[in-house]
Design an enzyme around this catalytic site. Structure first.
Site, mmCIF file in Angstrom:
data_model
loop_
_atom_site.group_PDB
_atom_site.id
_atom_site.type_symbol
_atom_site.label_atom_id
_atom_site.label_comp_id
_atom_site.label_asym_id
_atom_site.label_seq_id
_atom_site.Cartn_x
_atom_site.Cartn_y
_atom_site.Cartn_z
ATOM 1 N N HIS A 277 -12.827 0.518 41.459
ATOM 2 C CA HIS A 277 -13.379 1.589 40.634
ATOM 3 C C HIS A 277 -14.533 1.050 39.793
ATOM 4 O O HIS A 277 -14.376 0.058 39.079
ATOM 5 C CB HIS A 277 -12.301 2.190 39.735
ATOM 6 C CG HIS A 277 -11.328 3.051 40.473
ATOM 7 N ND1 HIS A 277 -10.000 3.169 40.115
ATOM 8 C CD2 HIS A 277 -11.486 3.850 41.569
ATOM 9 C CE1 HIS A 277 -9.399 4.002 40.952
ATOM 10 N NE2 HIS A 277 -10.270 4.419 41.834
ATOM 11 N N ALA A 278 -15.662 1.716 39.877
ATOM 12 C CA ALA A 278 -16.915 1.194 39.336
ATOM 13 C C ALA A 278 -16.871 0.903 37.836
ATOM 14 O O ALA A 278 -17.361 -0.129 37.380
ATOM 15 C CB ALA A 278 -18.042 2.178 39.640
ATOM 16 N N GLU B 283 -14.548 0.132 35.843
ATOM 17 C CA GLU B 283 -13.515 -0.773 35.347
ATOM 18 C C GLU B 283 -14.023 -2.220 35.358
ATOM 19 O O GLU B 283 -13.549 -3.077 36.096
ATOM 20 C CB GLU B 283 -12.245 -0.586 36.176
ATOM 21 C CG GLU B 283 -11.702 0.834 36.042
ATOM 22 C CD GLU B 283 -10.545 1.148 36.977
ATOM 23 O OE1 GLU B 283 -9.998 0.209 37.587
ATOM 24 O OE2 GLU B 283 -10.173 2.337 37.092
ATOM 25 N N ASN C 154 -9.967 4.296 46.098
ATOM 26 C CA ASN C 154 -8.526 4.107 45.953
ATOM 27 C C ASN C 154 -7.727 5.382 46.254
ATOM 28 O O ASN C 154 -6.560 5.499 45.901
ATOM 29 C CB ASN C 154 -8.184 3.603 44.542
ATOM 30 C CG ASN C 154 -6.899 2.801 44.520
ATOM 31 O OD1 ASN C 154 -6.598 2.054 45.450
ATOM 32 N ND2 ASN C 154 -6.124 2.947 43.454
ATOM 33 N N GLU D 195 -3.018 -2.853 35.678
ATOM 34 C CA GLU D 195 -3.942 -2.080 34.841
ATOM 35 C C GLU D 195 -4.127 -2.864 33.541
ATOM 36 O O GLU D 195 -3.233 -2.908 32.696
ATOM 37 C CB GLU D 195 -3.365 -0.693 34.558
ATOM 38 C CG GLU D 195 -3.362 0.241 35.760
ATOM 39 C CD GLU D 195 -4.678 1.001 35.894
ATOM 40 O OE1 GLU D 195 -5.533 0.881 34.981
ATOM 41 O OE2 GLU D 195 -4.841 1.709 36.901
#
Length: 341
Positions: free
Chosen positions: A99-100, A102, A168, A296
């Site tokens: 994910h860009a 993050e 994802n 996460e």
């Protein structure tokens, strides 16, 4: 010992001391230009440059491999870290940056690489286990989030109404079911079909390549501050739920004991939200990697805060160094379970 002997002994000791000091100074001078202080976020080209440099310094154990290209023709790169041996060793597979927005996830992957290769105290981690690490799976989106839209999530595939696919949600395991969208403009758009995207397809092929030896799969994300395991697509528990839950708990406890940073644990569907077509569920359900987790990383301010992804650069080191202690717990579990003693 007479006076002359004592003086000679002292001179020899002093020479050895000064030689060691000089060697340390020279090593520092040679490596300072390549050092990363983890006080800023690297751009794509800087990440590739750093990987090349660190692999060049550790040619006997590190190798860079291209495993595909992105929509905008950026190289997809991994680093393989493996000490030479005739033994077939277990492997830990880590991917980050799917994910860009993050940014902390690629920083964590790079920190792990540096610790494995540049810190002598961690030599055992690469002697007992092999590692495959992808620090940035979505380079197009990552660069776009740096230059245009800080909170961009998807890749940069061209669409009819809106651009981008959530990589994802693009894996061929319960693809485009609950927790994914078939609407192009959604941030969780799953694509026109499973593996429509070169990045997700290239990752799946790479997972398959190493699957027979992969004992642990880690997908690095931000910023929900939790350790997740299958399943994401259903509330049902995985077949080895107890093992997954126990390992997640031990890792979370280790990180908490450092500075009281609390990581929740559980399945994606049970404590976060239902997710279909994810890389982690695919690695577990299709590639048969029985220990598969999403980490996460720590949120800025709070996991529900609107700015949770925008971790200030001066806090990068704190987060990634803490979680590396958790990575060592994962490693120790794999070593104890799969390595021949």
């Amino acid at each position: 010992m007479n006076s002359l002997t004592r003086k000679l002994f002292y001179c020899v000791f002093l020479l050895f001391y000064l030689a060691n000091k000089l060697d340390a100074v020279l090593n520092k001078l040679m490596t300072d230009d390549n050092a990363i202080d983890f006080d800023r976020y690297l751009r794509y080209e800087e990440i590739i440059d750093h990987l090349n440099k660190v692999a060049s310094r550790h040619k006997s154990v590190a190798k860079i491999e291209d495993f595909g290209v992105s929509h905008e023709n950026r190289r997809l790169v991994l680093i393989k870290i493996a000490s030479a041996t005739r033994k077939i060793k277990p492997l830990i597979f880590i991917e980050a940056g799917i994910h860009a927005r993050e940014w902390l996830a690629p920083a964590q992957a790079i920190y792990i690489i540096n610790q494995l290769l540049e810190v002598s105290e961690n030599k055992e981690l690469r002697d007992k286990v092999d590692w495959v690490i992808i620090p940035l799976l979505n380079p197009d989106g990552y660069e776009y989030s740096h230059s245009v839209d800080r909170l961009w999530r998807k890749n940069r595939a061209k669409g009819k109404l809106c651009d981008g696919v959530d990589l994802n949600r693009n894996f061929d395991f319960h693809w485009s079911q609950t927790g994914a969208s078939n609407y192009e403009c959604s941030s969780t758009y799953a694509g026109v079909k499973a593996f429509s995207e070169p990045e997700s397809f290239a990752l799946s092929m790479t997972i398959k390549k190493y699957a027979s030896r992969t004992k642990l799969y880690l997908s690095l994300h931000t910023a929900e501050q939790c350790i997740l395991f299958p399943w994401g697509y259903t509330l049902d528990s995985a077949k080895n739920d107890q093992e997954l839950r126990h390992l997640a708990y031990v890792v979370s406890s280790k990180v908490f004991n450092i500075s009281k940073t609390e990581y929740r644990i559980g399945t994606s569907a049970q404590i976060l939200n239902v997710v279909s077509g994810s890389s982690r569920d695919w690695a577990y359900g299709i590639a048969n990697i029985s220990l598969a987790f999403t980490i996460e990383l720590e949120a800025f301010l709070h996991p529900r805060h609107v700015d949770r992804f925008i971790m200030p650069p001066n806090r990068i080191f704190k987060v990634v160094s803490e979680m590396f202690e958790g990575i060592k717990v994962f490693y120790a579990f794999i070593r104890d379970k799969y390595c021949v003693h």
